[in-house]
Enzyme design. Structure first.
Site, PDB file in Angstrom:
ATOM      1  N   ARG A 258      29.861  50.857  40.797  1.00 25.20           N
ATOM      2  CA  ARG A 258      29.881  49.393  40.927  1.00 25.20           C
ATOM      3  C   ARG A 258      30.821  48.951  42.037  1.00 25.20           C
ATOM      4  NH1 ARG A 258      31.057  45.805  35.652  1.00 25.20           N
ATOM      5  NH2 ARG A 258      33.168  46.601  35.991  1.00 25.20           N
ATOM      6  N   LYS A 360      31.998  42.412  41.667  1.00 25.81           N
ATOM      7  CA  LYS A 360      33.284  42.091  41.041  1.00 25.81           C
ATOM      8  C   LYS A 360      34.322  41.757  42.108  1.00 25.81           C
ATOM      9  CE  LYS A 360      35.750  43.639  36.892  1.00 25.81           C
ATOM     10  NZ  LYS A 360      35.237  42.580  36.025  1.00 25.81           N
ATOM     11  N   GLU A 396      26.628  33.904  32.178  1.00 21.90           N
ATOM     12  CA  GLU A 396      27.633  34.706  31.486  1.00 21.90           C
ATOM     13  C   GLU A 396      28.849  33.866  31.155  1.00 21.90           C
ATOM     14  OE1 GLU A 396      30.161  37.447  34.089  1.00 21.90           O
ATOM     15  OE2 GLU A 396      28.270  37.435  35.192  1.00 21.90           O
TER      16      GLU A 396
END
Length: 515
Positions: A258, A360, A396
């Site tokens: 990720r 992220k 989210e």
């Protein structure tokens, strides 16, 4: 008496010195010389070299001075060997003064000097005592060679194969004492630990092997890319202590992948999967005394990748820093494994199509702070965001993914660039499938949310957290009589049992650290 590891006595080096009494050893404690030292690899100075500049030597020693470790048979000490009888330095009220003498800085392997943990420690006449809170193990090779890892170009889409295939590092630096914390009341906040990992990457795209340094402030230029243009990413994962005392990591290779995906989006080079996982292992073992006892929490691991190089115009930074620090943590929400109360945000959005919501990056989190603060002032636990286009589909929560349960079907919003692909989210989907649930990744509307049997959130920090109520446009809907839902409890137990090593890992997700 000299400092920074060099003796200032004028006695010839062929004489055996009497060791002074130390209650603890630090980089500023003197090191006595001995003719019996086993010569290691010369890394500085030598015949024909004059003593380096004072500032250079101090910086040099600050990086090279090791701490001895009372858990290993082979201990390594840094010593300064004077090649001529007069001292290299002497100190007076004005501090250090330089003399033009030749030295060699060497690493010398030692015999076992200390007894096992829990016993009275001993040390020989030629090695300094260990400092329990700052002790580490380093082999001669790891301390003096400038290794690099070759990585793909910064914008390459090639990724390492899925699966933890990183070789176990052989030069872990490791603390030995047990941290004195109130483990029963451990919250989710920063606890300063012993060490952090740092590696640098220049324009060539190669990250240095990295090193373990004491936890503390780092130096950044005011014009660093991360400070001016937000060129930064972070990850989050955890280490757990098993009942037998061993330590488990949970799916660290997924975090590495990720981070590489995020780095591509942010025009940054990234460490390879192997280096990422190996750095995580090193950092955890160096701080293993901070891993909470079984059932009392976990060691939260925070890898960071940032543009640390100076840049004025809008452009990728010329240098990048990869670092990892850790902190023992308890529950993220104060409620623990108890229902949380969410409010659906009507005015602010976390991400938009084409943006960076799916990686992220650090900026994604600063943008939710205002809405989160307003919600908490009203008594809510956190905020649930809707899509920025239709304003009716779930995205989210501020820092975790959302799931709804209806009958035997578990649904969660699909990953389409605005939602972070959570590793706990991915794990819960796989666990649920193995337990016979039907799982769906699709658009989930607010109306479906309000009619669900159960709702829960997932994330590295929250793990699995049941939702007790949702408030939308002034309407409050409660779930499970404000208790933990049956499905949520089942999935939470299954996942945490895997993470903590209570059951056999049939999924192959955990990585046990060799201590």
């Amino acid at each position: 008496m000299a400092h920074n590891g060099c003796s200032a006595a004028a006695t010839p080096t062929t004489e055996r010195r009497q060791r002074p009494e130390f209650s603890a050893w630090s980089p500023h404690s003197p090191v006595n010389l001995s003719p019996e030292l086993a010569a290691g690899e010369v890394v500085a100075g030598g015949a024909g070299h004059e003593a380096p500049d004072l500032a250079e030597l101090k910086a040099w020693l600050r990086q090279l001075v090791p701490r001895v470790n009372d858990r290993w048979d082979q201990l390594v000490s840094l010593v300064c060997v004077l090649r001529s009888r007069p001292p290299l330095f002497y100190s007076d009220d004005d501090g250090f003064r330089r003399r033009r003498r030749r030295i060699a800085i060497v690493f010398a392997p030692r015999r076992r000097l200390l007894k096992p943990i829990g016993e009275q420690t001993e040390w020989s006449s030629t090695s300094p005592p260990a400092a329990p809170s700052r002790c580490l193990r380093r082999s001669p090779a790891s301390g003096i060679k400038n290794h690099t890892y070759s990585v793909p170009p910064p914008f390459s889409k090639a990724h390492c194969a899925i699966g933890c295939q990183a070789s176990l590092a052989t030069n872990y630096m490791e603390t030995s004492a047990v941290a004195d914390l109130d483990w029963e009341n451990l919250g989710f906040g920063l606890v300063q630990t012993d060490f952090m990992y740092i590696a640098k990457c220049g324009p060539d795209g190669n990250f240095s092997k990295g090193e373990m340094v004491p936890f503390g402030p780092i130096e950044l230029s005011p014009s660093a890319g991360v400070l001016n243009y937000g060129q930064g990413l972070f990850e989050g994962l955890k280490a757990y202590r098993k009942t037998d005392g061993s330590i488990l990591l949970f799916r660290p290779e997924e975090n590495a992948i990720r981070m590489r995906n995020g780095a591509e989006r942010m025009c940054m080079p990234a460490p390879t999967l192997e280096q990422f996982v190996d750095a995580v292992k090193q950092t955890v073992l160096a701080n293993k005394r901070w891993v909470p006892p079984t059932g009392k929490g976990s060691l939260y691991i925070r890898p960071l990748l940032m543009g640390s190089g100076a840049v004025l115009g809008l452009a990728p930074a010329p240098e990048y820093t990869f670092m990892i620090f850790v902190s023992p943590v308890g529950n993220y929400f104060k409620e623990g494994l108890a229902p949380i109360n969410l409010i659906i945000e009507e005015n602010f959005h976390r991400a938009a199509p084409g943006g960076t919501g799916g990686v992220k990056t650090i900026g994604n989190y600063a943008s939710v702070l205002k809405a989160q603060r307003i919600a908490k002032q009203k008594g809510y636990s956190d905020v649930l965001y809707l899509d920025a286009v239709h304003k009716k589909y779930l995205e989210e929560v501020s820092s975790c993914n959302i799931f709804i349960v209806k009958g035997n079907v578990i649904s969660t919003p699909a990953i389409k660039g605005t939602i972070l692909p959570g590793i706990t989210r991915k794990s819960i989907l796989e666990v649920a499938q193995r337990k016979g649930f039907m799982v769906e990744e699709r658009l989930v509307s607010v109306d479906e949310l309000l009619e669900a049997d159960e709702v829960f959130c997932t994330g590295t920090a929250v793990v699995v957290s049941p939702v007790g109520s949702i408030t939308y446009l002034g309407q409050r809907v409660e779930y499970g009589n404000q208790g933990v839902g049956v499905v949520c409890q089942q999935l939470y137990t299954s996942l945490t049992s895997l993470q903590m090593g209570h059951v056999d890992d049939c999924m192959g997700w955990t990585v046990e650290l060799n201590q």
